[in-house]
Design a protein around this motif. Structure first.
Motif, short mmCIF file in Angstrom:
data_model
loop_
_atom_site.label_atom_id
_atom_site.label_comp_id
_atom_site.label_asym_id
_atom_site.label_seq_id
_atom_site.Cartn_x
_atom_site.Cartn_y
_atom_site.Cartn_z
N GLY A 51 0.86 -1.18 0.00
CA GLY A 51 0.00 0.00 0.00
C GLY A 51 0.89 1.23 0.00
N GLU A 52 0.73 2.08 1.00
CA GLU A 52 1.55 3.30 1.12
C GLU A 52 2.75 3.10 2.03
N VAL A 53 2.86 1.94 2.65
CA VAL A 53 3.95 1.67 3.59
C VAL A 53 5.16 1.14 2.82
N LEU A 54 6.32 1.74 3.07
CA LEU A 54 7.56 1.29 2.47
C LEU A 54 8.15 0.20 3.36
N VAL A 55 8.34 -0.98 2.79
CA VAL A 55 8.77 -2.14 3.58
C VAL A 55 10.19 -2.54 3.18
N PHE A 56 11.04 -2.66 4.19
CA PHE A 56 12.41 -3.13 4.01
C PHE A 56 12.43 -4.58 4.47
N VAL A 57 12.81 -5.47 3.56
CA VAL A 57 12.69 -6.90 3.82
C VAL A 57 14.07 -7.56 3.85
N GLU A 58 14.34 -8.25 4.93
CA GLU A 58 15.54 -9.08 5.03
C GLU A 58 15.11 -10.51 4.73
N LEU A 86 20.51 -2.76 8.78
CA LEU A 86 19.28 -2.59 8.00
C LEU A 86 18.64 -1.23 8.26
N VAL A 87 18.63 -0.84 9.51
CA VAL A 87 18.05 0.46 9.87
C VAL A 87 18.85 1.60 9.23
N LEU A 88 20.18 1.50 9.30
CA LEU A 88 21.02 2.54 8.69
C LEU A 88 20.83 2.59 7.17
N MET A 94 11.91 10.40 0.41
CA MET A 94 10.60 9.81 0.69
C MET A 94 10.16 10.16 2.10
N ASP A 95 8.85 10.17 2.28
CA ASP A 95 8.30 10.49 3.59
C ASP A 95 7.22 9.48 3.98
N ASN A 96 7.34 8.27 3.48
CA ASN A 96 6.35 7.23 3.78
C ASN A 96 6.60 6.62 5.14
N ARG A 97 5.56 6.04 5.70
CA ARG A 97 5.76 5.19 6.87
C ARG A 97 6.61 4.02 6.42
N ILE A 98 7.45 3.51 7.31
CA ILE A 98 8.27 2.36 6.95
C ILE A 98 8.04 1.21 7.91
N ARG A 99 8.42 0.03 7.44
CA ARG A 99 8.26 -1.18 8.24
C ARG A 99 9.41 -2.11 7.89
N PHE A 100 9.82 -2.92 8.85
CA PHE A 100 10.86 -3.90 8.64
C PHE A 100 10.28 -5.30 8.78
N ASP A 101 10.41 -6.08 7.73
CA ASP A 101 9.90 -7.45 7.71
C ASP A 101 11.05 -8.43 7.51
N ILE A 102 10.80 -9.66 7.86
CA ILE A 102 11.73 -10.76 7.58
C ILE A 102 10.97 -11.83 6.82
N LYS A 140 6.50 -6.55 10.57
CA LYS A 140 6.87 -5.76 11.75
C LYS A 140 7.83 -6.56 12.64
N ALA A 141 8.85 -7.14 12.02
CA ALA A 141 9.80 -8.01 12.73
C ALA A 141 10.58 -7.25 13.81
N PHE A 142 10.86 -5.98 13.56
CA PHE A 142 11.52 -5.14 14.53
C PHE A 142 11.24 -3.69 14.17
N THR A 143 11.56 -2.80 15.09
CA THR A 143 11.37 -1.38 14.84
C THR A 143 12.71 -0.68 14.89
N ALA A 144 12.79 0.44 14.21
CA ALA A 144 14.02 1.22 14.20
C ALA A 144 14.15 1.94 15.54
N GLN A 145 15.29 1.83 16.16
CA GLN A 145 15.56 2.53 17.40
C GLN A 145 16.34 3.80 17.08
N VAL A 146 15.80 4.92 17.47
CA VAL A 146 16.47 6.20 17.24
C VAL A 146 17.47 6.42 18.36
N GLU A 147 18.71 6.71 17.96
CA GLU A 147 19.76 6.94 18.98
C GLU A 147 20.12 8.39 19.06
#
Length: 122
Positions: free
Chosen positions: A45-52, A76-78, A89-97, A115-122
């Motif tokens: 949909g509108e969600v940008l998914v990064f898949v490992e 992966l987050v970096l 891009m300004d889409n919501r993102i998600r990380f899947d496996i 939603k395998a994990f979430t990005a942790q902001v440091e």
């Protein structure tokens, strides 16, 4: 090419086919940022998914989903951050496996963990 590399590429293709069958739109594969790589980048949909994608020939030693360690998550987050900045891009993102295990007779066991994990902001 080494046999494990062939298996990994085949697993990535199976994962891409699986996502496309689910209606995802694949926009990039094997995207590199320095020495970090994202296997598949797609829209759900509108969600940008990064898949490992994790492929193994068997689950006897370590199931593919258990082979993603904290440093890989960080990379992966970096890489995802670099991708959205580069593409502006300004889409919501998600990380899947997606895990891929060949079973028998050319069939594969594919597991999609959304939603395998979430990005942790440091």
């Amino acid at each position: 090419m080494a046999e494990h590399n062939d298996l990994g590429k085949l697993g990535e293709q199976k994962a891409a086919d699986f996502l496309e069958e689910k209606g995802y739109q694949i926009v990039d594969r094997n995207w590199h940022f320095h020495h970090k790589e994202v296997d598949i980048i797609a829209f759900d949909g509108e969600v940008l998914v990064f898949v490992e994608v994790r492929t193994r020939s068997s689950s006897e030693w370590l199931h593919p989903r258990e082979s993603i360690f904290p440093m890989k998550v960080r990379y992966l987050v970096l890489a995802a951050d670099a991708y959205v900045r580069y593409r502006k891009m300004d889409n919501r993102i998600r990380f899947d496996i997606i895990t891929c295990l060949p079973v028998n007779n050319g069939k594969w066991e594919i597991e999609h963990i959304e939603k395998a994990f979430t990005a942790q902001v440091e």
